[in-house]
Design an enzyme around this catalytic site. Sequence first.
Site, PDB file in Angstrom:
ATOM      1  CD  GLU A 163      -3.136   1.086   1.123  1.00 30.80           C
ATOM      2  OE1 GLU A 163      -3.550   0.007   0.673  1.00 30.80           O
ATOM      3  OE2 GLU A 163      -3.857   2.089   1.273  1.00 30.80           O
ATOM      4  CG  ASP A 175      -7.337   0.344   7.165  1.00 32.41           C
ATOM      5  OD1 ASP A 175      -8.055   0.563   8.149  1.00 32.41           O
ATOM      6  OD2 ASP A 175      -6.888   1.248   6.448  1.00 32.41           O
TER       7      ASP A 175
HETATM    8  C1  GLA Z   1      -7.010   4.818   7.037  1.00 33.29           C
HETATM    9  C2  GLA Z   1      -5.634   4.179   7.058  1.00 33.29           C
HETATM   10  C3  GLA Z   1      -5.334   3.566   8.420  1.00 33.29           C
HETATM   11  C4  GLA Z   1      -5.608   4.554   9.543  1.00 33.29           C
HETATM   12  C5  GLA Z   1      -6.962   5.226   9.373  1.00 33.29           C
HETATM   13  C6  GLA Z   1      -7.194   6.310  10.388  1.00 33.29           C
HETATM   14  O1  GLA Z   1      -7.996   3.845   7.171  1.00 33.29           O
HETATM   15  O2  GLA Z   1      -5.531   3.191   6.065  1.00 33.29           O
HETATM   16  O3  GLA Z   1      -4.001   3.103   8.450  1.00 33.29           O
HETATM   17  O4  GLA Z   1      -4.583   5.497   9.635  1.00 33.29           O
HETATM   18  O5  GLA Z   1      -7.117   5.778   8.088  1.00 33.29           O
HETATM   19  O6  GLA Z   1      -7.304   5.778  11.658  1.00 33.29           O
END
Ligand code: GLA
Length: 378
Positions: A163, A175
């Site tokens: 990513e 995530d």
């Molecule tokens: C996105 C990013 C995560 C995290 C959230 C905020 O989902 O992918 O890594 O930083 O934002 O909590």
Amino acid sequence: MSQADRADERFRQLHGRPPVGVWSAPGRVNLIGEHTDYNNGLVLPFALPHRIAVAAAPRADGRIAAVTIGDDGSPQRSAPVPIAELAPGRVTGWAAYVCGVAWVLRDEGFATGADLVVVGDVPTGAGLSSSHALQCAVALALLGLAGAAPDLDRVARWVQRSENDFAGAPTGLLDQTASLRCVAGHALFLDVRSGAAEQIPFDSGVLVIDTRVRHALADSAYGDRRRGCEEAARLLGLPSLREIPDDQGDGAVGSLPAPLRPLVRHVLTENARVLATVSALRAGGDIGPFLSASHASLRDDYRVSCLELDVAVAAAESAGALGARMTGGGFGGSAIALVPVAAAEAVRAAVLAAFAERSLTTPRLFTATPSAGAGRDR
Ligand code: GLA
């Protein structure tokens, strides 16, 4: 029909042979703990019932080729790329999420040419981690074809590298870890600094309000917040904001240049709210006020909310939600609301009416209960 069944069926139709296996991974909502992951902090996500499934079989020519099925059922094909030639910038669009994973796994010694057929129902661009669900399912599929079963924390870090370095979004570990490690009926309490994870029983449904304001995490605002936190840690002489001692939060915030203070305040108070939420869940208490306080902090201190998210949260709260907040990176995407059964209809109606009054695009509403994490389906 499950997403895995659909992927299996479409693979047979498109390739005239069965796949070797089908793997799938869910999207997520984050109950609380937002913009804490890249500060080595605490998060509490759970997996959505919505999944992305990948049916896969090896290819002898060392290429990676993916087909995704569009909303209208039509296949969209990525050009087959030799794994040996994968490099950041070489592939763009949705296929970058597939090829980025193959690129990382190649570097880790798992170079497997593969045909992949991807189907799923995780809403895209809605802050529900569809891109991570895709990458986690692809990672498990390619590792499965290679006969490898590394531990899920390593897989999460590989997906993060895909990513960050291939797809170009500077995101943290929330995530991928949620998609890989969540279990049904629980929220995952993860300490990013130590990697310690605990399954916290949580089986209430939450109302998900997809504002349909599309967000893109590669956009500059997410990176700006992240760089602000890193700069603050550097000025404090610490490896990350997590190392600020509990009793020195106010002093640390006060010592920083004014623009950085609210960012750090959010991160410190959000970590504390995650702990408070976990304690309340363990004790069978009310977590609603922590969710609402998290939203206020993201809106006022971290400044990653937007009109639609604020309207959704305020309308849900005013109609009887116990708590509500934006979930995910922000700047659009989704909010969640904790809604007692008796108030469910009133909350839905209030959210829809609030959007209609302001002539905002009608949001998509659905209830989600904590569901299973990623794995092999067949
Ligand atoms: C996105 C990013 C995560 C995290 C959230 C905020 O989902 O992918 O890594 O930083 O934002 O909590």
